[in-house]
Scaffold this active site. Structure first.
Site, PDB file in Angstrom:
ATOM      1  N   SER A  28     100.779  73.135  40.134  1.00  0.00           N
ATOM      2  CA  SER A  28     100.387  71.851  40.746  1.00  0.00           C
ATOM      3  C   SER A  28     101.106  71.648  42.078  1.00  0.00           C
ATOM      4  O   SER A  28     100.503  71.239  43.072  1.00  0.00           O
ATOM      5  CB  SER A  28     100.754  70.699  39.808  1.00  0.00           C
ATOM      6  OG  SER A  28     100.005  70.784  38.628  1.00  0.00           O
ATOM      7  N   ASP A 325      98.143  70.299  29.483  1.00  0.00           N
ATOM      8  CA  ASP A 325      97.869  71.744  29.475  1.00  0.00           C
ATOM      9  C   ASP A 325      98.571  72.471  28.328  1.00  0.00           C
ATOM     10  O   ASP A 325      98.408  73.686  28.177  1.00  0.00           O
ATOM     11  CB  ASP A 325      98.304  72.362  30.810  1.00  0.00           C
ATOM     12  CG  ASP A 325      97.408  71.903  31.961  1.00  0.00           C
ATOM     13  OD1 ASP A 325      96.244  71.526  31.698  1.00  0.00           O
ATOM     14  OD2 ASP A 325      97.876  71.898  33.113  1.00  0.00           O
ATOM     15  N   ARG A 356      88.703  73.589  25.619  1.00  0.00           N
ATOM     16  CA  ARG A 356      89.971  74.002  24.999  1.00  0.00           C
ATOM     17  C   ARG A 356      90.176  73.424  23.608  1.00  0.00           C
ATOM     18  O   ARG A 356      90.991  73.959  22.846  1.00  0.00           O
ATOM     19  CB  ARG A 356      91.141  73.557  25.872  1.00  0.00           C
ATOM     20  CG  ARG A 356      91.628  74.642  26.733  1.00  0.00           C
ATOM     21  CD  ARG A 356      92.883  74.277  27.480  1.00  0.00           C
ATOM     22  NE  ARG A 356      92.957  75.179  28.612  1.00  0.00           N
ATOM     23  CZ  ARG A 356      93.608  74.943  29.734  1.00  0.00           C
ATOM     24  NH1 ARG A 356      94.272  73.816  29.872  1.00  0.00           N
ATOM     25  NH2 ARG A 356      93.630  75.834  30.700  1.00  0.00           N
TER      26      ARG A 356
END
Ligand code: S3P
Length: 442
Positions: A28, A325, A356
């Site tokens: 990021s 994440d 996911r």
């Protein structure tokens, strides 16, 4: 950019993990450093940049828009074009697998009077862009050929961008950042009001480069971010800390293999990124912070991780933004805990590099672990051990790939994945780093 040949990999149990390692720079922060560096007037030096495919694709897009980016003497140097200074690119911008690169650059281009085509790989072409295009259209940009809000699309940036007040309906740092980046070139104040605080790297880095950014609490868990438009951004050196989302994989691997003792160096501990550490500690994980310090404006520490006995836990939906994440690897940890772990509020996982939520459930089920998806919640039945022996389809998703391999290091039988090549999007050198700690992955 991405190697087209699939790379099947297998991980198998091989005793405890030992040693020290530093995972690559934060994805990021790396992407933001390149983009904001490209919007300064002058040259920004970046140390510790993640040289993963997602970041390199962003670098390539910025070059096509007129910035100069090069690697010199172990550092990256970005010579910017100034806020509003992008030139029209000659060819489509290809973001590969990277949602962050693409969405942040939609914002950066959306505030400039240039037209660019945006594209990506088969995974990125499935991901929703409408959430970003809607506020950008309010600012004055126009999205063409994006009827279903997916790539490939053409964005005509705003000629006279307007400052807006925007309240995102999903907790997304990408969305917040896209609006702030577009707002940079608008006169007056652009405001983003988020109901749940998400990673704040864009706000912090804008301030680092001299923009006026005000961050105030909003509601119970939210923030109101106000950016004063049309600043001149001044170069300032950036040091990228180690990515906690990458550290998560060797960290959980060490927890799950008995008698392991691993030190992960310089891991960023920004409180909006540490949900996994909180959760693992609630589960009984032994993780010590050694030498907590500040590096490049972020809290970091060396994490000393020991093989641990884990128990199940309930993870509240409110924690999701700070560990968004990390659910695939947490689900793997939960399989080795005793009891049923419940993870709530995982709707956003359905629109990551793959679905996911489904991918994590399939990874566990294929390795003999009982799981259930109920609405947006995931339940994992932990039994202290797992059979393994599965073949995992990774759906072009680096985090599913790494989570599956960590599973194979602790389960009774090896775990095989169809393709580890996408690991290079965020964690180049993952296999080598794991092997240097004593893991068997090949
Ligand atoms: C990121 C934000 C998150 C995260 C992604 C990186 C960022 O996405 O999943 O890997 O750098 O802003 P969302 O903003 O879609 O939640």
């Amino acid at each position: 950019m991405h190697a087209t040949r699939p790379r099947p990999l297998t991980a198998r149990r091989n005793g405890p993990l030992h040693g020290r390692a530093r995972v690559p720079g934060d994805k990021s922060i790396s992407i933001r450093a390149l983009i904001l560096g490209a919007l300064t007037v002058g040259e920004t030096a970046i140390a510790g940049l993640l040289e993963g495919e997602d970041v390199l694709n962003t670098a390539q897009a910025l070059r096509a828009l007129g910035a100069t980016l090069e690697r010199r003497g172990g550092q990256w140097r970005v010579r910017g074009v100034g806020v509003g200074g992008f030139a029209a690119p000659a060819a489509p911008l290809d973001f590969g697998n990277s949602g962050t690169g693409c969405r942040l650059m939609l914002g950066a281009v959306g505030g400039c009077p240039v037209t660019a085509q945006f594209d990506g790989d088969a995974s990125l072409r499935k991901r929703p862009m409408r959430r970003v295009l809607d506020p950008l259209e309010r600012i004055g940009a126009r999205a063409l050929a994006a009827a279903d809000g997916r790539l490939p699309l053409t964005l005509a940036g705003a000629r006279d961008p307007l400052p807006i007040v925007f309240e995102p309906q999903v907790a997304s740092a990408q969305l917040k950042s896209a609006v702030l980046l577009a707002g940079l070139n608008a006169p007056g104040e652009t405001v983003v009001i988020e109901h749940e605080a998400t990673r704040d790297h864009t706000e912090k880095m804008l301030a680092h480069f001299g923009a006026q950014v005000r961050v105030e609490p909003a509601g119970e868990n939210g923030r109101r971010i106000t950016l004063a438009g049309q600043p001149e951004l001044t170069p300032a050196p950036i040091v990228v800390p180690a990515d906690p989302s990458s550290a998560a994989f060797p960290l959980v691997a060490a927890l799950l293999t008995q008698n392991s003792e691993v030190i992960l160096e310089g891991v960023m501990l920004n409180p909006l990124r540490t949900g996994l550490l909180t959760t693992l500690r609630e589960m009984g994980a032994v993780i010590d912070e050694v030498q907590r310090r500040t590096e490049g404006g972020e809290e970091v520490a060396d994490l000393l991780v020991r093989g641990s006995t884990l128990r199940s836990v309930e993870v509240p939906a409110s924690r999701a933004p700070s560990m968004i994440d990390e659910y695939p690897i947490l689900a793997v940890a939960a399989a080795f805990a005793e009891g049923t772990t419940v993870m709530r509020g995982l709707k956003e996982l359905r629109v990551k590099e793959s679905d996911r939520l489904a991918g994590t459930a399939a990874l566990l089920e294929g390795n003999g672990v009982e799981v259930e998806i109920k609405d947006d919640d995931l339940m994992v039945q932990g039994r202290g051990c797992a059979p393994g022996g599965g073949f995992v389809t990774t759906h072009m998703d680096h985090r599913i790939a790494m989570a599956a391999l960590v599973m194979g290091l602790a389960s009774e039988r090896p775990v095989e994945i169809d393709d580890g090549s996408f690991i290079a999007t965020s964690f180049p050198g993952f296999v080598e780093l794991m092997c240097s700690l004593g893991a068997e992955v090949s």
